[in-house]
Scaffold this motif. Structure first.
Motif, PDB file in Angstrom:
ATOM      1  N   LYS A 214     -19.951  36.863  -7.679  1.00 56.82           N
ATOM      2  CA  LYS A 214     -20.863  35.799  -7.252  1.00 56.82           C
ATOM      3  C   LYS A 214     -22.067  36.411  -6.555  1.00 56.82           C
ATOM      4  O   LYS A 214     -22.043  37.581  -6.154  1.00 56.82           O
ATOM      5  CB  LYS A 214     -20.146  34.816  -6.326  1.00 56.82           C
ATOM      6  N   LEU A 215     -23.121  35.621  -6.420  1.00 59.12           N
ATOM      7  CA  LEU A 215     -24.304  36.076  -5.681  1.00 59.12           C
ATOM      8  C   LEU A 215     -24.271  35.488  -4.274  1.00 59.12           C
ATOM      9  O   LEU A 215     -24.090  34.280  -4.099  1.00 59.12           O
ATOM     10  CB  LEU A 215     -25.589  35.645  -6.384  1.00 59.12           C
ATOM     11  N   LEU A 216     -24.460  36.346  -3.295  1.00 53.03           N
ATOM     12  CA  LEU A 216     -24.552  35.931  -1.897  1.00 53.03           C
ATOM     13  C   LEU A 216     -25.994  36.070  -1.444  1.00 53.03           C
ATOM     14  O   LEU A 216     -26.617  37.118  -1.665  1.00 53.03           O
ATOM     15  CB  LEU A 216     -23.641  36.791  -1.023  1.00 53.03           C
ATOM     16  N   MET A 217     -26.523  35.026  -0.846  1.00 53.40           N
ATOM     17  CA  MET A 217     -27.870  35.064  -0.286  1.00 53.40           C
ATOM     18  C   MET A 217     -27.800  34.683   1.192  1.00 53.40           C
ATOM     19  O   MET A 217     -27.119  33.731   1.560  1.00 53.40           O
ATOM     20  CB  MET A 217     -28.806  34.097  -1.021  1.00 53.40           C
ATOM     21  N   ILE A 218     -28.473  35.440   2.036  1.00 52.58           N
ATOM     22  CA  ILE A 218     -28.646  35.074   3.440  1.00 52.58           C
ATOM     23  C   ILE A 218     -30.115  34.735   3.627  1.00 52.58           C
ATOM     24  O   ILE A 218     -30.986  35.584   3.488  1.00 52.58           O
ATOM     25  CB  ILE A 218     -28.227  36.205   4.401  1.00 52.58           C
ATOM     26  N   ASN A 219     -30.387  33.473   3.904  1.00 46.24           N
ATOM     27  CA  ASN A 219     -31.746  32.952   3.959  1.00 46.24           C
ATOM     28  C   ASN A 219     -31.786  31.861   5.020  1.00 46.24           C
ATOM     29  O   ASN A 219     -30.802  31.637   5.731  1.00 46.24           O
ATOM     30  CB  ASN A 219     -32.141  32.416   2.574  1.00 46.24           C
ATOM     31  N   ASN A 227     -35.503  29.850  11.710  1.00 45.03           N
ATOM     32  CA  ASN A 227     -34.274  29.314  12.288  1.00 45.03           C
ATOM     33  C   ASN A 227     -33.294  28.995  11.154  1.00 45.03           C
ATOM     34  O   ASN A 227     -33.572  29.222   9.984  1.00 45.03           O
ATOM     35  CB  ASN A 227     -34.564  28.079  13.145  1.00 45.03           C
ATOM     36  N   ASN A 228     -32.122  28.492  11.529  1.00 43.99           N
ATOM     37  CA  ASN A 228     -31.111  28.062  10.549  1.00 43.99           C
ATOM     38  C   ASN A 228     -30.775  29.158   9.536  1.00 43.99           C
ATOM     39  O   ASN A 228     -30.802  28.939   8.319  1.00 43.99           O
ATOM     40  CB  ASN A 228     -31.579  26.812   9.803  1.00 43.99           C
ATOM     41  N   LEU A 229     -30.430  30.332  10.032  1.00 45.07           N
ATOM     42  CA  LEU A 229     -30.005  31.401   9.141  1.00 45.07           C
ATOM     43  C   LEU A 229     -28.679  31.001   8.492  1.00 45.07           C
ATOM     44  O   LEU A 229     -27.712  30.672   9.185  1.00 45.07           O
ATOM     45  CB  LEU A 229     -29.854  32.712   9.909  1.00 45.07           C
ATOM     46  N   THR A 230     -28.641  31.024   7.164  1.00 44.63           N
ATOM     47  CA  THR A 230     -27.552  30.398   6.411  1.00 44.63           C
ATOM     48  C   THR A 230     -27.081  31.313   5.289  1.00 44.63           C
ATOM     49  O   THR A 230     -27.880  32.018   4.671  1.00 44.63           O
ATOM     50  CB  THR A 230     -28.029  29.059   5.816  1.00 44.63           C
ATOM     51  N   ALA A 231     -25.784  31.289   5.024  1.00 44.17           N
ATOM     52  CA  ALA A 231     -25.217  31.984   3.867  1.00 44.17           C
ATOM     53  C   ALA A 231     -25.155  31.017   2.689  1.00 44.17           C
ATOM     54  O   ALA A 231     -24.673  29.891   2.830  1.00 44.17           O
ATOM     55  CB  ALA A 231     -23.829  32.521   4.196  1.00 44.17           C
ATOM     56  N   PHE A 232     -25.643  31.437   1.537  1.00 46.85           N
ATOM     57  CA  PHE A 232     -25.621  30.669   0.305  1.00 46.85           C
ATOM     58  C   PHE A 232     -24.774  31.426  -0.714  1.00 46.85           C
ATOM     59  O   PHE A 232     -24.874  32.647  -0.821  1.00 46.85           O
ATOM     60  CB  PHE A 232     -27.018  30.498  -0.288  1.00 46.85           C
ATOM     61  N   LEU A 246     -23.916  27.608   7.663  1.00 51.06           N
ATOM     62  CA  LEU A 246     -24.863  27.939   8.719  1.00 51.06           C
ATOM     63  C   LEU A 246     -24.289  29.056   9.577  1.00 51.06           C
ATOM     64  O   LEU A 246     -23.177  28.960  10.095  1.00 51.06           O
ATOM     65  CB  LEU A 246     -25.142  26.701   9.577  1.00 51.06           C
ATOM     66  N   LEU A 247     -25.059  30.124   9.753  1.00 49.03           N
ATOM     67  CA  LEU A 247     -24.639  31.253  10.584  1.00 49.03           C
ATOM     68  C   LEU A 247     -25.213  31.176  11.985  1.00 49.03           C
ATOM     69  O   LEU A 247     -24.521  31.430  12.968  1.00 49.03           O
ATOM     70  CB  LEU A 247     -25.059  32.573   9.930  1.00 49.03           C
ATOM     71  N   ASP A 248     -26.502  30.846  12.094  1.00 50.54           N
ATOM     72  CA  ASP A 248     -27.156  30.803  13.402  1.00 50.54           C
ATOM     73  C   ASP A 248     -28.329  29.839  13.315  1.00 50.54           C
ATOM     74  O   ASP A 248     -29.268  30.061  12.548  1.00 50.54           O
ATOM     75  CB  ASP A 248     -27.643  32.200  13.805  1.00 50.54           C
ATOM     76  N   GLY A 249     -28.284  28.765  14.099  1.00 51.39           N
ATOM     77  CA  GLY A 249     -29.320  27.739  14.029  1.00 51.39           C
ATOM     78  C   GLY A 249     -30.491  27.969  14.950  1.00 51.39           C
ATOM     79  O   GLY A 249     -31.462  27.205  14.930  1.00 51.39           O
ATOM     80  N   ARG A 250     -30.454  29.002  15.780  1.00 52.34           N
ATOM     81  CA  ARG A 250     -31.508  29.209  16.761  1.00 52.34           C
ATOM     82  C   ARG A 250     -32.828  29.623  16.118  1.00 52.34           C
ATOM     83  O   ARG A 250     -32.856  30.147  15.001  1.00 52.34           O
ATOM     84  CB  ARG A 250     -31.086  30.293  17.760  1.00 52.34           C
ATOM     85  N   ILE A 319     -23.027  20.094   9.461  1.00 52.88           N
ATOM     86  CA  ILE A 319     -22.806  21.377  10.101  1.00 52.88           C
ATOM     87  C   ILE A 319     -23.978  21.782  10.980  1.00 52.88           C
ATOM     88  O   ILE A 319     -23.803  22.412  12.019  1.00 52.88           O
ATOM     89  CB  ILE A 319     -22.532  22.456   9.029  1.00 52.88           C
ATOM     90  N   SER A 320     -25.183  21.393  10.612  1.00 54.47           N
ATOM     91  CA  SER A 320     -26.370  21.868  11.330  1.00 54.47           C
ATOM     92  C   SER A 320     -27.026  20.825  12.229  1.00 54.47           C
ATOM     93  O   SER A 320     -27.824  21.182  13.104  1.00 54.47           O
ATOM     94  CB  SER A 320     -27.418  22.365  10.316  1.00 54.47           C
ATOM     95  N   GLU A 321     -26.705  19.531  12.077  1.00 51.39           N
ATOM     96  CA  GLU A 321     -27.447  18.522  12.812  1.00 51.39           C
ATOM     97  C   GLU A 321     -27.030  18.457  14.278  1.00 51.39           C
ATOM     98  O   GLU A 321     -25.876  18.697  14.630  1.00 51.39           O
ATOM     99  CB  GLU A 321     -27.260  17.147  12.153  1.00 51.39           C
ATOM    100  N   VAL A 322     -28.005  18.158  15.134  1.00 56.20           N
ATOM    101  CA  VAL A 322     -27.776  17.980  16.573  1.00 56.20           C
ATOM    102  C   VAL A 322     -28.539  16.743  17.034  1.00 56.20           C
ATOM    103  O   VAL A 322     -29.516  16.321  16.396  1.00 56.20           O
ATOM    104  CB  VAL A 322     -28.247  19.208  17.381  1.00 56.20           C
ATOM    105  N   PRO A 323     -28.124  16.131  18.143  1.00 59.86           N
ATOM    106  CA  PRO A 323     -28.877  14.986  18.665  1.00 59.86           C
ATOM    107  C   PRO A 323     -30.291  15.386  19.056  1.00 59.86           C
ATOM    108  O   PRO A 323     -30.570  16.559  19.337  1.00 59.86           O
ATOM    109  CB  PRO A 323     -28.053  14.565  19.889  1.00 59.86           C
ATOM    110  N   GLU A 324     -31.171  14.436  19.102  1.00 57.37           N
ATOM    111  CA  GLU A 324     -32.560  14.693  19.463  1.00 57.37           C
ATOM    112  C   GLU A 324     -32.634  15.326  20.850  1.00 57.37           C
ATOM    113  O   GLU A 324     -31.983  14.886  21.789  1.00 57.37           O
ATOM    114  CB  GLU A 324     -33.356  13.392  19.427  1.00 57.37           C
ATOM    115  N   GLY A 325     -33.422  16.387  20.947  1.00 55.09           N
ATOM    116  CA  GLY A 325     -33.608  17.057  22.230  1.00 55.09           C
ATOM    117  C   GLY A 325     -32.574  18.106  22.568  1.00 55.09           C
ATOM    118  O   GLY A 325     -32.654  18.757  23.614  1.00 55.09           O
ATOM    119  N   VAL A 326     -31.579  18.295  21.690  1.00 53.43           N
ATOM    120  CA  VAL A 326     -30.524  19.276  21.936  1.00 53.43           C
ATOM    121  C   VAL A 326     -30.794  20.526  21.108  1.00 53.43           C
ATOM    122  O   VAL A 326     -31.092  20.442  19.911  1.00 53.43           O
ATOM    123  CB  VAL A 326     -29.137  18.695  21.582  1.00 53.43           C
TER     124      VAL A 326
END
Length: 362
Positions: A214-219, A227-232, A246-250, A319-326
């Protein structure tokens, strides 16, 4: 300064699966204080040797190297399995002109005509990503071809051999989606670069084959900046990316690189590079990327109650959503596994919400 005078490259070492690190284990320092040593890359060969390559150049407008073009260099550790004080390193050698972009692509692996390919760019021949070739396992390198690309300052080209034997080059852009170019003669000639369907925030990404084919992409996904560094994960050679994790949402996460070991992928990336300058590592497997979707599909009663069907897109949002302001750094999507390493439950956790001392489970 990312390209500043006197920069050095350092290698960190861990012998306990990344729990602790020797920092630094190796330092690559140029004796000329006007030189910059940047962009170290690691890869291993089937004989067990460890290669480290890097770019060095004098800092004159970021464009002039020791020969007028910059250069990519390498050294080889002959026995990386030994203790650190017994490591045997070869003398650094210059491989080719320009700034090397990443790991090598091996064609005809293990055969008499095995060939290594890699890409590089410079700021002299600006509108091209160049391909260099070695037919003696990295001892010597020659220029083979180049793909024309516009709209880029750092094209950070990624080279992938496709299942039909053709080569796929992905090229970073200042704006919009990445561009792509193809070669059908082993890298000698390339099609005109056109816009691909891969979005990115003007940053380097990773794409490579897994041992399972398979192909793995980190984007970055659904990004506003880096932001939102993700494995595909793609099961059709990169035409579609069916699974995401999602790996890191910062904000400020970028420049991922990956190595696979026995089905586990070690993803390293930087965070806040111009301030705290930290490096992070995530360990994932193919099962991690697709397990949440499979778990959701098996929970028919829950989704029947909600009155909707789980999709990969809706799960990615959850997996990635957060409340407004968080801040996304407060978001934790925790998996629970049984003794057979099968995902059996997930917990959606947000710390510091709704009050600073609270933890919210969704």
């Amino acid at each position: 300064d990312e390209l500043g005078k006197g920069n050095m490259a350092v290698l960190l070492y861990s012998d306990d699966n990344g729990q602790t690190w020797v920092d630094p284990a190796v330092a690559i320092v140029h004796p000329d204080v006007t030189a910059s040593v940047t962009k170290p890359q690691l890869w291993t060969l089937d004989d067990g040797t460890l290669w480290v390559s890097w770019t060095q150049h004098t800092v004159v407008g970021n464009a002039v190297g020791f020969d007028g073009r910059m250069g990519t260099w390498a050294a080889v550790c002959k026995n990386p399995w030994a203790s650190m004080d017994e490591w045997q390193w070869t003398t650094p050698t210059r491989l080719f002109e320009g700034r090397g972009n990443g790991k090598i692509t091996v064609l005809n692996r293990g055969l008499a005509n095995e060939e290594w390919l890699t890409t590089a760019f410079d700021w002299i021949d600006r509108n091209y990503s160049k391909v260099y070739s070695s037919t003696d396992r990295g001892q010597t390198w020659t220029f083979k071809g180049k793909a024309e690309v516009t709209g880029s300052t750092y094209n950070n080209a990624i080279l992938v051999e496709r299942q039909d034997g053709s080569l796929w080059m992905l090229l970073r852009q200042l704006e919009g989606n990445m561009k792509e170019s193809f070669s059908y003669d082993g890298g000698k000639t390339w099609t005109n670069a056109t816009v691909s369907n891969i979005a990115h925030p003007n940053s380097a990404i990773y794409v490579g084959w897994t041992s399972s084919g398979k192909l793995l992409m980190i984007n970055h996904k659904d990004f506003s900046g880096r932001n939102n560094l993700t494995a595909f994960l793609s099961e059709d050679g990169g035409k579609t990316w069916a699974y995401t994790l999602l790996l890191d949402g910062r904000s400020g996460v970028s420049y991922p690189d990956v190595i696979e070991d026995n089905g586990t992928f070690y993803v390293v990336y930087d965070y806040d590079r111009f301030n705290t300058g930290r490096m992070y590592m995530a360990k994932i497997t193919e099962a991690d990327i697709s397990a949440v979707y499979r778990l959701a599909k098996s929970n028919r009663r829950y989704y029947r109650y909600l009155g909707r069907i789980p999709t990969r897109e809706s799960l990615t949002e959850i997996i990635s959503e957060v409340p407004e302001g968080v801040s996304r750094s407060c978001k934790h999507f925790v998996g629970f596994y049984n003794e057979d390493d099968v995902l059996i439950a997930v917990m959606d956790l947000i710390t510091g919400y709704p009050e600073s001392d609270d933890a919210f489970i969704g």
